[in-house]
Motif scaffolding. Structure first.
Motif, mmCIF file in Angstrom:
data_model
loop_
_atom_site.group_PDB
_atom_site.id
_atom_site.type_symbol
_atom_site.label_atom_id
_atom_site.label_comp_id
_atom_site.label_asym_id
_atom_site.label_seq_id
_atom_site.Cartn_x
_atom_site.Cartn_y
_atom_site.Cartn_z
ATOM 1 N N VAL A 81 34.383 42.514 34.704
ATOM 2 C CA VAL A 81 35.429 42.116 35.852
ATOM 3 C C VAL A 81 34.831 41.851 37.170
ATOM 4 O O VAL A 81 33.835 42.525 37.634
ATOM 5 C CB VAL A 81 36.416 43.521 36.106
ATOM 6 N N ALA A 82 35.100 40.742 37.708
ATOM 7 C CA ALA A 82 34.662 40.196 38.935
ATOM 8 C C ALA A 82 34.964 41.131 40.332
ATOM 9 O O ALA A 82 36.044 41.431 40.267
ATOM 10 C CB ALA A 82 35.040 38.913 39.279
ATOM 11 N N LEU A 83 33.832 41.498 40.841
ATOM 12 C CA LEU A 83 34.095 42.628 41.792
ATOM 13 C C LEU A 83 33.247 41.932 43.158
ATOM 14 O O LEU A 83 32.290 41.389 43.180
ATOM 15 C CB LEU A 83 33.410 44.007 41.410
ATOM 16 N N ALA A 84 33.778 42.308 44.272
ATOM 17 C CA ALA A 84 33.045 41.975 45.567
ATOM 18 C C ALA A 84 33.549 43.239 46.548
ATOM 19 O O ALA A 84 34.634 43.520 46.834
ATOM 20 C CB ALA A 84 33.643 40.824 45.902
ATOM 21 N N HIS A 85 32.451 43.877 47.092
ATOM 22 C CA HIS A 85 32.609 44.695 48.398
ATOM 23 C C HIS A 85 33.415 45.922 47.934
ATOM 24 O O HIS A 85 34.278 46.415 48.524
ATOM 25 C CB HIS A 85 33.079 44.161 49.415
ATOM 26 N N GLY A 86 33.297 46.423 46.528
ATOM 27 C CA GLY A 86 33.952 47.406 46.065
ATOM 28 C C GLY A 86 35.297 47.162 45.852
ATOM 29 O O GLY A 86 36.139 48.095 45.897
ATOM 30 N N ARG A 87 35.652 46.032 45.497
ATOM 31 C CA ARG A 87 37.050 45.572 45.141
ATOM 32 C C ARG A 87 37.027 44.519 44.148
ATOM 33 O O ARG A 87 36.145 44.167 43.920
ATOM 34 C CB ARG A 87 37.627 45.102 46.414
ATOM 35 N N GLU A 100 49.363 51.957 51.235
ATOM 36 C CA GLU A 100 49.417 51.660 49.812
ATOM 37 C C GLU A 100 47.862 51.457 49.267
ATOM 38 O O GLU A 100 47.083 50.706 50.076
ATOM 39 C CB GLU A 100 50.270 50.432 49.520
ATOM 40 N N HIS A 101 47.513 51.805 48.135
ATOM 41 C CA HIS A 101 46.190 51.643 47.703
ATOM 42 C C HIS A 101 46.072 52.022 46.231
ATOM 43 O O HIS A 101 46.889 52.722 45.605
ATOM 44 C CB HIS A 101 45.126 52.819 48.347
ATOM 45 N N ALA A 102 45.230 51.675 45.791
ATOM 46 C CA ALA A 102 44.486 51.916 44.373
ATOM 47 C C ALA A 102 43.185 51.904 44.422
ATOM 48 O O ALA A 102 42.539 51.082 45.068
ATOM 49 C CB ALA A 102 45.029 50.979 43.364
ATOM 50 N N GLU A 103 42.405 52.956 43.704
ATOM 51 C CA GLU A 103 40.920 52.854 43.871
ATOM 52 C C GLU A 103 40.520 51.700 42.797
ATOM 53 O O GLU A 103 40.896 51.294 41.845
ATOM 54 C CB GLU A 103 40.393 54.196 43.230
ATOM 55 N N LEU A 104 39.247 51.261 42.985
ATOM 56 C CA LEU A 104 38.549 50.274 42.437
ATOM 57 C C LEU A 104 38.607 50.493 40.789
ATOM 58 O O LEU A 104 39.004 49.666 39.903
ATOM 59 C CB LEU A 104 37.253 49.942 42.952
ATOM 60 N N ALA A 105 38.076 51.904 40.507
ATOM 61 C CA ALA A 105 38.107 51.989 38.925
ATOM 62 C C ALA A 105 39.169 51.894 38.353
ATOM 63 O O ALA A 105 39.299 51.356 37.394
ATOM 64 C CB ALA A 105 37.539 53.556 38.843
ATOM 65 N N ASP A 106 40.464 52.302 38.981
ATOM 66 C CA ASP A 106 41.668 52.280 38.325
ATOM 67 C C ASP A 106 42.296 51.067 38.248
ATOM 68 O O ASP A 106 42.807 50.611 37.515
ATOM 69 C CB ASP A 106 42.718 52.954 39.261
#
Length: 403
Positions: A4-10, A381-387
């Motif tokens: 999955v394409a990730l950037a800066h922990g997101r 509002e938030h969701a962790e990167l892993a989730d």
């Protein structure tokens, strides 16, 4: 996770649009249909979809469709929305769009090619924050709202929906039910950040939706006598602001059991500090598990508003602006998705979605990604990167089974 394409922990897609619509005054993000921020997000979506080889079109109601292959009947459609409430969270809507595009990228990397038509959709004006009707794009598509009524809707600056649509390339003469496009949809799946804390309490990253509470929006107009703040004795006033204040407190007192009722917006006319207003308008959001329970709640609030107005020598008028009955998502599709994802729980939600509008017409399902704060429609509002990554992988799994 590395697929999955990730950037800066997101998620990379979220990182690309994180600064679009930031609201320095309210905090959070403000992105409303066809304003500068939402228009920039539309451009981003088209460019991102085209990089994946998808063909993008705008339908008669301003909804965006990115087709992987030729459009056709019995299509698998996934997506969400890009607009927000004023000062909302960054993931409400965009997480579903970004995750859908990421799922397409994953499927392409895995060599998967659809065996049936497939599209990613972005619905217009899901939040209703500009023109007052939630899920406007999907309601127009399904014919559940009058085109004449929609064309005449005005935003806070007095711009009509028809004027805004025309300015952005959507011919307002043609908005409305689109039965041919609706008939193309064989199944619709929407991924969304959870707007509550059920998954946080269950300590799980994912769930499927079982249904949506009945809900609607009502305008309550309190009218009295405008007058001079200094020259009018307190005993001589017919002040609709005082009536509205009494009415707002009565909203809270009308709630029973698991009802939810909120006054989230208030407007005084003419709006001067040294002027007793002639009219005060409040907007009510009311929700409950069943249609009748929600209607009963609004009836109690209407009676209380009328009583509060009379006590101040004023009048109150309650007008329904939108209504969505209780939704039960397709049980067979819900159970199929839950089983395919390892038996994730099925949860009801009090939040409305385009999926809820489509559920009355096509088999529809939703996936929720854990929100550890439980806060939504707010900057927290938030969701962790892993989730979020779990969500993309889950959506990819779902699509492999449907395609």
């Amino acid at each position: 996770m590395t697929d999955v394409a990730l950037a800066h922990g997101r998620l990379a897609g979220l990182d690309e649009i994180v600064d679009v619509g930031r609201d320095a005054g309210r905090g959070g993000w403000s992105r409303h249909v066809w304003d500068a921020a939402e228009t920039e997000l539309r451009t981003w979506f088209v460019e991102r979809a085209e990089r994946l080889g998808l063909d993008v079109e705008t339908d008669r109601n301003g909804n965006l469709w990115a087709w992987w292959g030729a459009p056709g009947p019995d299509a698998v459609v996934v997506g969400s929305h890009l607009d927000s409430v004023p000062g909302g969270g960054e993931m409400d809507g965009p997480l579903g769009v970004v995750s859908a595009l990421d799922a397409v990228a994953l499927l392409q990397a895995q060599g998967v090619r659809p065996t049936r038509p497939f599209a990613v959709v972005v619905f217009a004006e899901e939040e209703g924050s500009r023109f007052g009707i939630a899920c406007l794009g999907s309601r127009l598509l399904t014919g559940s709202v009058s085109p004449d009524r929609v064309r005449a809707l005005r935003d806070a600056d007095g711009v009509t929906f028809a004027e805004a649509a025309a300015a952005h390339g959507t011919d307002p003469r043609h908005v409305g039910a689109d039965p041919d496009r609706l008939a193309r949809i064989g199944v619709f799946v929407e991924l969304h950040v959870e707007q509550g804390r059920a998954l946080a309490d269950l300590d799980g990253p994912l769930a499927v939706a079982s249904g949506i509470l009945a809900h609607g929006r009502w305008r309550i107009d309190f009218t009295g006598q405008g007058n001079h703040a200094g020259a009018t004795r307190m005993t001589d006033r017919r002040d609709p602001m005082v009536a509205a204040a009494r009415g707002i407190l009565a909203v809270r007192d009308a709630v029973r059991g698991d009802d939810r009722a909120t006054i989230g917006r208030i407007e005084a006319v003419p709006g001067g500090t040294n002027v007793i207003p002639s009219r005060v308008t409040t907007w009510l959001d009311a929700r409950s598990d069943l249609d009748d329970d929600t209607r009963d709640l609004v009836a109690r609030i209407t009676a209380s508003a009328t009583e509060a107005a009379a006590a101040e020598g004023c009048d109150a008028r309650v007008t329904e602006e939108s209504w969505s009955g209780r939704v039960v998502f397709d049980p067979a599709l819900r159970d199929r998705l839950a089983a395919g994802l390892g038996g994730v729980p099925a949860l009801p939600t009090g939040a409305g979605h385009d999926a809820g509008v489509l559920a009355g017409h096509v088999p529809t399902a939703m996936l929720f990604v854990r929100n550890p704060s439980g806060v939504s429609h707010a900057p927290e509002e938030h969701a962790e990167l892993a989730d979020c990554v779990e969500g993309v992988v889950a959506l990819t799994t779902v699509l492999r089974g449907l395609l």
